[in-house]
Scaffold this active site. Structure first.
Site, PDB file in Angstrom:
ATOM      1  N   ARG A 106      31.113  39.423  20.143  1.00 16.99           N
ATOM      2  CA  ARG A 106      30.751  38.366  19.208  1.00 16.99           C
ATOM      3  C   ARG A 106      29.497  37.678  19.715  1.00 16.99           C
ATOM      4  O   ARG A 106      29.474  37.209  20.858  1.00 16.99           O
ATOM      5  CB  ARG A 106      31.938  37.387  19.167  1.00 16.99           C
ATOM      6  CG  ARG A 106      31.912  36.417  18.043  1.00 16.99           C
ATOM      7  CD  ARG A 106      33.215  35.640  18.044  1.00 16.99           C
ATOM      8  NE  ARG A 106      33.273  34.616  19.077  1.00 16.99           N
ATOM      9  CZ  ARG A 106      33.822  33.425  18.914  1.00 16.99           C
ATOM     10  NH1 ARG A 106      34.396  33.113  17.765  1.00 16.99           N
ATOM     11  NH2 ARG A 106      33.850  32.558  19.885  1.00 16.99           N
ATOM     12  N   THR A 110      25.539  33.171  16.652  1.00 14.81           N
ATOM     13  CA  THR A 110      25.856  33.332  15.226  1.00 14.81           C
ATOM     14  C   THR A 110      27.353  33.520  14.979  1.00 14.81           C
ATOM     15  O   THR A 110      27.820  33.377  13.852  1.00 14.81           O
ATOM     16  CB  THR A 110      25.141  34.567  14.649  1.00 14.81           C
ATOM     17  OG1 THR A 110      25.666  35.734  15.312  1.00 14.81           O
ATOM     18  CG2 THR A 110      23.645  34.500  14.864  1.00 14.81           C
ATOM     19  N   ASP A 202      38.130  31.948  26.931  1.00 16.31           N
ATOM     20  CA  ASP A 202      37.601  33.284  26.644  1.00 16.31           C
ATOM     21  C   ASP A 202      38.569  34.322  27.201  1.00 16.31           C
ATOM     22  O   ASP A 202      38.669  34.525  28.414  1.00 16.31           O
ATOM     23  CB  ASP A 202      36.212  33.437  27.291  1.00 16.31           C
ATOM     24  CG  ASP A 202      35.540  34.724  26.849  1.00 16.31           C
ATOM     25  OD1 ASP A 202      36.164  35.804  26.964  1.00 16.31           O
ATOM     26  OD2 ASP A 202      34.395  34.659  26.366  1.00 16.31           O
ATOM     27  N   ASP A 205      37.131  37.225  29.451  1.00 16.55           N
ATOM     28  CA  ASP A 205      36.757  36.764  30.794  1.00 16.55           C
ATOM     29  C   ASP A 205      37.993  36.489  31.639  1.00 16.55           C
ATOM     30  O   ASP A 205      37.999  36.755  32.842  1.00 16.55           O
ATOM     31  CB  ASP A 205      35.901  35.491  30.697  1.00 16.55           C
ATOM     32  CG  ASP A 205      34.461  35.803  30.330  1.00 16.55           C
ATOM     33  OD1 ASP A 205      34.047  36.966  30.498  1.00 16.55           O
ATOM     34  OD2 ASP A 205      33.761  34.892  29.866  1.00 16.55           O
TER      35      ASP A 205
HETATM   36  C1  PRP Z   1      36.645  37.721  21.545  1.00 12.88           C
HETATM   37  C2  PRP Z   1      38.056  38.111  21.160  1.00 12.88           C
HETATM   38  C3  PRP Z   1      37.856  38.677  19.762  1.00 12.88           C
HETATM   39  C4  PRP Z   1      36.773  37.789  19.218  1.00 12.88           C
HETATM   40  C5  PRP Z   1      37.411  36.752  18.328  1.00 12.88           C
HETATM   41  O1  PRP Z   1      35.920  38.811  21.967  1.00 12.88           O
HETATM   42  O2  PRP Z   1      38.640  39.013  22.054  1.00 12.88           O
HETATM   43  O3  PRP Z   1      37.461  40.036  19.744  1.00 12.88           O
HETATM   44  O4  PRP Z   1      36.131  37.161  20.342  1.00 12.88           O
HETATM   45  O5  PRP Z   1      36.449  35.999  17.692  1.00 12.88           O
HETATM   46  P1  PRP Z   1      36.218  36.058  16.114  1.00 12.88           P
HETATM   47  O6  PRP Z   1      37.564  36.037  15.459  1.00 12.88           O
HETATM   48  O7  PRP Z   1      35.423  34.818  15.840  1.00 12.88           O
HETATM   49  O8  PRP Z   1      35.453  37.307  15.803  1.00 12.88           O
HETATM   50  P2  PRP Z   1      34.449  38.692  22.571  1.00 12.88           P
HETATM   51  O9  PRP Z   1      33.431  38.870  21.495  1.00 12.88           O
HETATM   52  O10 PRP Z   1      34.346  37.458  23.398  1.00 12.88           O
HETATM   53  O11 PRP Z   1      34.323  39.991  23.464  1.00 12.88           O
HETATM   54  P3  PRP Z   1      35.135  40.441  24.771  1.00 12.88           P
HETATM   55  O12 PRP Z   1      36.490  40.887  24.317  1.00 12.88           O
HETATM   56  O13 PRP Z   1      34.304  41.568  25.289  1.00 12.88           O
HETATM   57  O14 PRP Z   1      35.207  39.276  25.730  1.00 12.88           O
HETATM   58  N1  URA Z   2      37.201  34.491  21.639  1.00 14.74           N
HETATM   59  C1  URA Z   2      37.923  34.089  22.709  1.00 14.74           C
HETATM   60  O1  URA Z   2      38.079  34.830  23.704  1.00 14.74           O
HETATM   61  N2  URA Z   2      38.470  32.854  22.669  1.00 14.74           N
HETATM   62  C2  URA Z   2      38.325  32.036  21.613  1.00 14.74           C
HETATM   63  O2  URA Z   2      38.862  30.919  21.634  1.00 14.74           O
HETATM   64  C3  URA Z   2      37.568  32.482  20.512  1.00 14.74           C
HETATM   65  C4  URA Z   2      37.018  33.727  20.556  1.00 14.74           C
END
Ligand code: PRP
Ligand code: URA
Length: 211
Positions: A106, A110, A202, A205
């Site tokens: 994400r 944006t 997150d 992370d």
């Molecule tokens: C996080 C989470 C989802 C997304 C949710 O992933 O694991 O995939 O954000 O957000 P949304 O509903 O607003 O799309 P992230 O993009 O942080 O990637 P990661 O899993 O690699 O940490």
């Molecule tokens: N992605 C995450 O990992 N945590 C949040 O709260 C939103 C998006």
């Protein structure tokens, strides 16, 4: 019009484990283990409608026609990275499931999802799909993943998350009213950075220790 159902886990074990996960002092090791455990518990609910058939067996006491899974094909699809944390919990419940991967991150500004990887089993269109990701925030990532699975021709799709924001649920319900959502909890809202409040931070992370 059909509207997708939201199944919220109403269970003390899930509530207790989520509280430990929400605590910012919880270690990476414990957080990762809890993602997996809650994943297993939600899978129990998400597979409630799997069809059964019967099989003739002999117990030590007598013969019987006993229930057994009808063997419908199943694929679990984690949204990378954080969704990976849920896979082993699902596989412990459904060991014969195949695993398809969708990579997506994400954009922090944006909040738009950016797909970077996709690998599915060849016969994915014939399989029941369970998309897994710990977080449903704006719903952008999950909606993109559902769209991908529909392009493959998948017809039976469910979404499983640990924590959902009302905004994300509304987004999925509007775009994909045929996709049921299974959530460990529904939180209050999103903050100005698109994070779920109170949430658990997150998830990627915290699972992989990358902060
Ligand atoms: C996080 C989470 C989802 C997304 C949710 O992933 O694991 O995939 O954000 O957000 P949304 O509903 O607003 O799309 P992230 O993009 O942080 O990637 P990661 O899993 O690699 O940490
Ligand atoms: N992605 C995450 O990992 N945590 C949040 O709260 C939103 C998006």
């Amino acid at each position: 019009m059909y509207s997708s159902k939201v199944h919220i886990m109403d269970h003390p074990l899930v509530a207790h484990k989520l509280t430990i996960m929400r605590d910012k002092n919880t270690s990476v090791k414990d957080f990762r283990e809890l993602v997996s455990e809650i994943g297993m518990l939600i899978t129990y609910e998400a597979t409630r409608d799997l069809p059964l058939t019967t099989k003739h067996i002999e117990t030590p006491i007598c013969e019987m026609d006993a229930p057994t899974l009808a063997g419908r094909k199943f694929v679990v699809v984690p949204i990378l990275r954080a969704g990976l944390g849920l896979v082993d919990g699902v596989l412990r419940m459904v060991p014969s499931a195949r695993v398809g991967h969708i990579g997506m991150y994400r954009d922090e500004e944006t909040l738009e999802p950016h797909p970077y990887f996709c690998k599915m089993p060849k016969d994915v269109a014939e399989r029941d799909v369970l998309i897994v990701d710990p977080m449903l925030a704006t719903g952008g990532s999950a909606a993109e993943a559902i769209g991908e699975m529909k392009k493959f021709g998948c017809k039976h799709i469910k979404l499983m998350v640990l924590v959902a924001a009302p905004e994300g649920i509304a987004h999925i319900q509007k775009l994909y009213p045929d996709v049921d959502i299974y959530a460990g909890a529904v939180d209050e809202k999103l903050n100005e950075n698109g994070y779920i409040v109170p949430g658990l931070g997150d998830a990627g992370d915290r699972i992989f220790g990358t902060k």
